[in-house]
Design an enzyme around this catalytic site. Structure first.
Site, PDB file in Angstrom:
ATOM      1  N   CYS B 198       1.062  -1.134  -0.332  1.00 22.88           N
ATOM      2  CA  CYS B 198       0.673  -0.207  -0.133  1.00 22.88           C
ATOM      3  C   CYS B 198       1.735   1.466   0.751  1.00 22.88           C
ATOM      4  O   CYS B 198       0.693   2.563  -1.117  1.00 22.88           O
ATOM      5  CB  CYS B 198      -0.527   0.240   0.982  1.00 22.88           C
ATOM      6  SG  CYS B 198      -1.948  -1.862   1.514  1.00 22.88           S
ATOM      7  N   HIS B 202       1.038   4.913  -2.067  1.00 22.03           N
ATOM      8  CA  HIS B 202       0.289   5.910  -1.729  1.00 22.03           C
ATOM      9  C   HIS B 202       0.568   6.611  -0.245  1.00 22.03           C
ATOM     10  O   HIS B 202       0.249   7.766   0.180  1.00 22.03           O
ATOM     11  CB  HIS B 202      -1.527   5.364  -0.340  1.00 22.03           C
ATOM     12  CG  HIS B 202      -2.141   5.024  -1.977  1.00 22.03           C
ATOM     13  ND1 HIS B 202      -2.762   5.519  -2.896  1.00 22.03           N
ATOM     14  CD2 HIS B 202      -2.563   3.186  -2.344  1.00 22.03           C
ATOM     15  CE1 HIS B 202      -3.470   4.642  -2.765  1.00 22.03           C
ATOM     16  NE2 HIS B 202      -2.996   3.906  -3.269  1.00 22.03           N
ATOM     17  N   ARG B 241     -13.110  -0.669  -1.924  1.00 22.67           N
ATOM     18  CA  ARG B 241     -11.816  -0.746  -1.819  1.00 22.67           C
ATOM     19  C   ARG B 241     -10.610  -1.495  -1.577  1.00 22.67           C
ATOM     20  O   ARG B 241      -9.711  -1.725  -3.005  1.00 22.67           O
ATOM     21  CB  ARG B 241     -11.713   1.016  -1.609  1.00 22.67           C
ATOM     22  CG  ARG B 241     -10.291   1.806  -2.579  1.00 22.67           C
ATOM     23  CD  ARG B 241     -10.969   2.107  -3.349  1.00 22.67           C
ATOM     24  NE  ARG B 241      -9.860   2.894  -4.175  1.00 22.67           N
ATOM     25  CZ  ARG B 241      -9.168   2.209  -5.385  1.00 22.67           C
ATOM     26  NH1 ARG B 241      -9.465   0.418  -5.264  1.00 22.67           N
ATOM     27  NH2 ARG B 241      -8.088   2.912  -6.012  1.00 22.67           N
ATOM     28  N   CYS B 245      -7.733  -2.342  -4.119  1.00 21.46           N
ATOM     29  CA  CYS B 245      -6.447  -2.513  -4.211  1.00 21.46           C
ATOM     30  C   CYS B 245      -5.554  -3.569  -4.343  1.00 21.46           C
ATOM     31  O   CYS B 245      -4.734  -3.328  -4.793  1.00 21.46           O
ATOM     32  CB  CYS B 245      -6.048  -1.521  -3.213  1.00 21.46           C
ATOM     33  SG  CYS B 245      -6.550   0.273  -3.266  1.00 21.46           S
TER      34      CYS B 245
END
Lengths: 125, 284
Positions: B198, B202, B241, B245
Site C-alpha cells: 500500500c 500511497h 476499495r 487495491c
C-alpha cells in the site's frame, strides 16, 4: 484466480512459441539485433497486461507516461552491460528491496523470452 | 563523467529509498510515533498543505483535478444513496426498534470514532460491522458488506458526522497493539504478483502519476468513505476499495470485514486522526 493465472501462463507460452517462430525469419542487422526484436519488445513493454512500463516510465513513442520512475533515456550509458539491464527488469528488488518495480522475471509476470525482447527494446532507447 | 554522476544520484536515491522503507518498518516505534512520522512525511512531501486538506485526497494536493471534482460535487453522485441511507436508518425493524438504538447518541455524529477496539468482544469493530450486528440482534438479516444498503446507511452516518475530527483512541493494551501492528504490517508489506505494498503507491509515490492518474496520499484516505466511485458507478465501503487495491497488484483479496481488513482500517484510520470526516465522497 489461480485458474486465471494458469490461463495467462498458457497464453504467454503460446505467445512465446509464436514469437520464437517469427524470430527465425527475421532479418538480422549488422549489430546482431533484428528490428523485429525491438518492435516486439516495444509491444510487450507498452502492453498494459504485460510490461505496462508506461505506468511509471516516460518512454519515447509512448503516450501518457507516469512519473513514478526515471524516464527511459540514455540506457546504454546507464547500463553499459545489457545483462545488468535485463537483471533489473527480471527483479529490481535485488538492487533495491523496497523498489516499487514489479519483479517481472521472479514473479513470472512475463516470460524469460519476453524479458529478452523488452531488454532489446529498452537497451536501444 | 555525466554517466557516473547519474549513477551516483541513482545510488543515493536507492539508498534513501531503502533506508526510508526500513525506517517505516522498524518495530521499536509506538503508534504515537508512527502517527507523528506519518504526518511529517506528507507535510515534507507537500509543503503548505494543511492536515485537513488530506481528507480531500488527490484534490487536496492537485489544483487542476480539484476543479473537476468541485464541479462534480455541486450535484453529488452520492445524493440518491444518501437519501436512501437516511430513510433506511430511520425505518424501524420488524420488532419496532431502529438503528439508533444500537449506537451512542442515536447514531448521529459518531462516524469519527470508528473503527474502535471493543474490550468486551476483544476485537476491532468497524461501523459496517456494528450496523449488521444491530440488524441481526434485532432479528433482521445481515446486509452484504461492500455496497448497496450498507454503504447507503454508512454514508448517511458519515454525513451526520461531517466536520468532526477522526478520533481513534491510541492503541495501548497488548491486544490493541497486536491489531494495530497487523494493520501496519499489511500496509507496508509487499504483496501480489506485482509485489507492491500500500505504502509503495500511497506513501512513497503519493502525488506522482501512475500513467495518467495521480496517486492519492494515504493520509486522510478514510475520511470520505463510503465513497461513490465513477469507476464502480456506485457507492462502496472502505473494504470494497481494499479488495480492489489488492486485486490491482494481483493479490488475492481478503474478504470484506475479515480481521485482516479490519486491522488495516484500524491502522489506516488512526493515521488520519485529527482530519475531519467529510464522507460520503466522490472519486474517479
Amino acid at each position: 484466480m489461480r485458474r486465471f493465472s494458469r490461463i495467462v501462463s498458457t497464453t504467454s507460452i503460446i505467445a512465446v512459441a509464436i514469437t520464437g517462430l517469427g524470430l527465425a525469419s527475421a532479418t538480422v542487422s549488422a549489430a546482431g539485433t533484428s528490428k523485429s526484436d525491438i518492435e516486439k519488445g516495444q509491444e510487450i513493454a507498452f502492453s498494459r497486461k504485460k510490461g505496462n512500463c508506461l505506468a511509471c516510465h516516460k518512454i519515447k513513442g509512448g503516450k501518457l507516461p507516469g512519473n513514478i520512475a526515471p524516464p527511459l533515456v540514455a540506457m546504454q550509458q546507464r547500463f553499459p552491460d545489457k545483462a545488468k539491464l535485463r537483471a533489473q527488469i527480471f527483479d529490481s528488488t535485488v538492487a533495491s528491496p523496497n523498489s516499487i518495480m514489479p519483479p517481472f522475471g521472479r514473479h513470472k509476470i512475463i516470460s524469460g523470452k519476453e524479458i529478452d525482447l523488452v531488454t532489446e527494446f529498452i537497451y536501444q532507447l | 563523467m555525466k554517466v557516473s554522476k547519474i549513477k551516483k544520484t541513482l545510488l543515493a536515491l536507492t539508498a534513501a529509498g531503502v533506508l526510508g522503507g526500513a525506517a517505516s518498518n522498524a518495530v521499536a516505534t509506538t503508534p504515537e510515533d508512527d502517527l507523528q512520522n506519518f504526518r511529517e512525511y506528507f507535510y515534507k512531501k507537500f509543503p503548505g498543505v494543511p492536515l485537513n486538506e488530506y481528507g480531500n485526497g488527490v484534490y487536496g494536493i492537485d489544483q487542476a483535478s480539484r476543479q473537476t471534482w468541485e464541479a462534480i460535487e455541486e450535484f453529488p453522485p452520492y445524493e440518491i444513496d444518501l437519501e436512501k441511507g437516511e430513510e433506511l436508518f430511520n425505518t424501524p425493524f420488524a420488532n419496532g426498534k431502529t438503528y439508533a438504538s444500537c449506537f451512542k447518541n442515536g447514531g448521529i455524529g459518531i462516524r469519527q470514532n470508528f473503527p474502535f477496539y471493543s474490550k468486551e468482544h476483544k476485537q476491532v469493530k468497524t461501523l459496517e460491522q456494528v450496523i449488521n450486528e444491530c440488524r441481526t440482534r434485532n432479528g433482521e438479516k445481515a446486509l452484504g458488506w461492500k455496497k448497496g444498503d450498507i454503504a447507503a446507511i454508512s454514508a448517511y452516518m458519515a454525513y451526520t458526522s461531517r466536520g468532526k475530527a477522526i478520533h481513534i483512541k491510541t492503541p495501548t493494551t497488548a491486544d490493541e497493539i497486536s491489531w494495530y501492528e497487523r494493520g501496519r504490517k499489511h500496509f507496508y508489506a509487499k504483496r501480489g504478483q506485482l509485489n507492491m505494498s500500500c505504502a509503495n503507491c500511497h506513501q512513497d509515490n503519493a502525488g506522482n502519476y501512475i500513467r495518467a492518474d495521480i496517486l492519492s496520499p494515504a493520509l486522510g484516505h478514510v475520511s470520505h468513505f463510503p465513497v461513490y466511485r465513477a469507476k464502480w458507478g456506485s457507492m462502496g465501503t472502505m473494504h470494497r476499495r481494499y479488495g480492489g487495491c489488492n486485486k490491482q497488484v494481483r493479490a488475492l483479496p481478503f474478504p470484506a470485514q475479515s480481521d485482516e481488513y479490519k486491522a488495516l482500517e484500524y491502522f489506516h484510520s488512526y493515521m488520519s486522526n485529527g482530519i475531519e470526516v467529510n464522507g460520503p465522497g466522490s472519486r474517479k
